[in-house]
Enzyme design. Structure first.
Site, PDB file in Angstrom:
ATOM      1  N   CYS A 153      33.301   5.623  12.215  1.00  0.00           N
ATOM      2  CA  CYS A 153      33.497   5.039  13.489  1.00  0.00           C
ATOM      3  C   CYS A 153      34.525   4.292  12.898  1.00  0.00           C
ATOM      4  CB  CYS A 153      32.483   4.387  13.859  1.00  0.00           C
ATOM      5  SG  CYS A 153      31.258   6.495  14.717  1.00  0.00           S
ATOM      6  N   GLU A 172      34.534   1.515  14.813  1.00  0.00           N
ATOM      7  CA  GLU A 172      33.984   1.079  15.107  1.00  0.00           C
ATOM      8  C   GLU A 172      33.749  -0.291  13.333  1.00  0.00           C
ATOM      9  OE1 GLU A 172      33.537   2.837  16.951  1.00  0.00           O
ATOM     10  OE2 GLU A 172      33.298   2.577  18.911  1.00  0.00           O
ATOM     11  N   CYS A 214      28.882   4.420  19.381  1.00  0.00           N
ATOM     12  CA  CYS A 214      27.936   4.605  18.855  1.00  0.00           C
ATOM     13  C   CYS A 214      26.521   3.526  18.796  1.00  0.00           C
ATOM     14  CB  CYS A 214      27.733   5.776  17.532  1.00  0.00           C
ATOM     15  SG  CYS A 214      27.552   4.906  16.614  1.00  0.00           S
ATOM     16  N   CYS A 273      27.416   1.245  15.753  1.00  0.00           N
ATOM     17  CA  CYS A 273      27.999   0.654  15.461  1.00  0.00           C
ATOM     18  C   CYS A 273      27.068  -0.268  15.852  1.00  0.00           C
ATOM     19  CB  CYS A 273      29.212   1.557  16.161  1.00  0.00           C
ATOM     20  SG  CYS A 273      30.340   2.119  15.061  1.00  0.00           S
TER      21      CYS A 273
HETATM   22  N1  THU Z   1      33.311   7.427  16.855  1.00  0.00           N
HETATM   23  C1  THU Z   1      34.157   6.520  16.826  1.00  0.00           C
HETATM   24  O1  THU Z   1      35.366   6.557  16.210  1.00  0.00           O
HETATM   25  N2  THU Z   1      33.512   5.249  17.330  1.00  0.00           N
HETATM   26  C2  THU Z   1      32.274   5.623  17.866  1.00  0.00           C
HETATM   27  O2  THU Z   1      31.604   4.781  18.698  1.00  0.00           O
HETATM   28  C3  THU Z   1      31.644   6.502  18.668  1.00  0.00           C
HETATM   29  C4  THU Z   1      32.823   8.067  17.549  1.00  0.00           C
HETATM   30  C5  THU Z   1      34.505   8.872  15.918  1.00  0.00           C
HETATM   31  C6  THU Z   1      33.429   9.335  15.182  1.00  0.00           C
HETATM   32  C7  THU Z   1      34.181  10.924  15.467  1.00  0.00           C
HETATM   33  O3  THU Z   1      35.002  10.444  14.497  1.00  0.00           O
HETATM   34  C8  THU Z   1      34.500  11.233  16.215  1.00  0.00           C
HETATM   35  O4  THU Z   1      34.780   9.743  17.234  1.00  0.00           O
HETATM   36  C9  THU Z   1      34.082  12.366  17.451  1.00  0.00           C
HETATM   37  O5  THU Z   1      32.653  11.801  17.402  1.00  0.00           O
END
Ligand code: THU
Length: 161
Positions: A73, A75, A112, A115
């Site tokens: 992710c 973050e 999420c 994170c």
């Molecule tokens: N994702 C993030 O980068 N941050 C979050 O807090 C939630 C999800 C990304 C992970 C994945 O590459 C895409 O979003 C779909 O879940």
């Protein structure tokens, strides 16, 4: 048995113009970072901008992988990079945005669970609250500490007790 009521303090804004210059700039940098995300599988482009106490901003974006769990992710990309380059400098604030089909999301994007765990580790590590700005076109959510996003969290304190 007793019930513990947990009260979380979240500020909601309608427009970027309501934020101060520093927070607005952080959101803009997160938007720029989101544009560079590598998200060919989800098409969900997330950007994060981390402001350090020394004034330096580090950005990150989601990095996906054909082996899905190997991705990371935005973050965590941003926070790990900040902590790797400036291991002694506290993180003071962080902005998070997301784009779908090239458009910023209508509602604020929320990090999420994994994170949030990394965010609280950083907060506890530097003994400095991290202000978190979650941007959406229709609403912007702001918390003064990651604790507001992760109540009853597991931190190093639990390991010692
Ligand atoms: N994702 C993030 O980068 N941050 C979050 O807090 C939630 C999800 C990304 C992970 C994945 O590459 C895409 O979003 C779909 O879940």
């Amino acid at each position: 048995m007793k019930t513990l009521d947990i009260i979380l303090k979240v500020f909601e804004y309608q427009d970027l113009s309501e934020l101060d210059e520093q927070d607005r700039s952080l959101v803009q940098q997160a938007i720029e970072a989101a544009r560079n995300a590598y998200a060919p599988y989800s098409q969900f482009h997330v950007g994060a901008a981390v402001l350090l106490e020394n004034g330096i901003t580090i950005t990150g974006n989601n990095q996906e992988n054909a082996a899905y769990p190997s991705g990371l992710c935005a973050e965590r990309v941003a926070l790990f990079a900040a902590n790797a380059q400036y291991p002694d400098v506290p993180v003071v604030s962080m902005a998070i945005v997301a784009m779908k089909d090239g458009q910023l999301t209508e509602t604020a994007v929320t990090p999420c669970g994994a994170c949030r765990q990394v965010m609280i580790e950083t907060e506890v590590r530097f003994e400095h609250p991290i202000k978190v700005i979650l941007y959406g076109k229709e609403n912007i959510l702001v918390v003064d500490s990651v604790r507001e996003l992760l109540p009853l969290s597991f931190t190093s304190t639990e390991l010692k007790s």
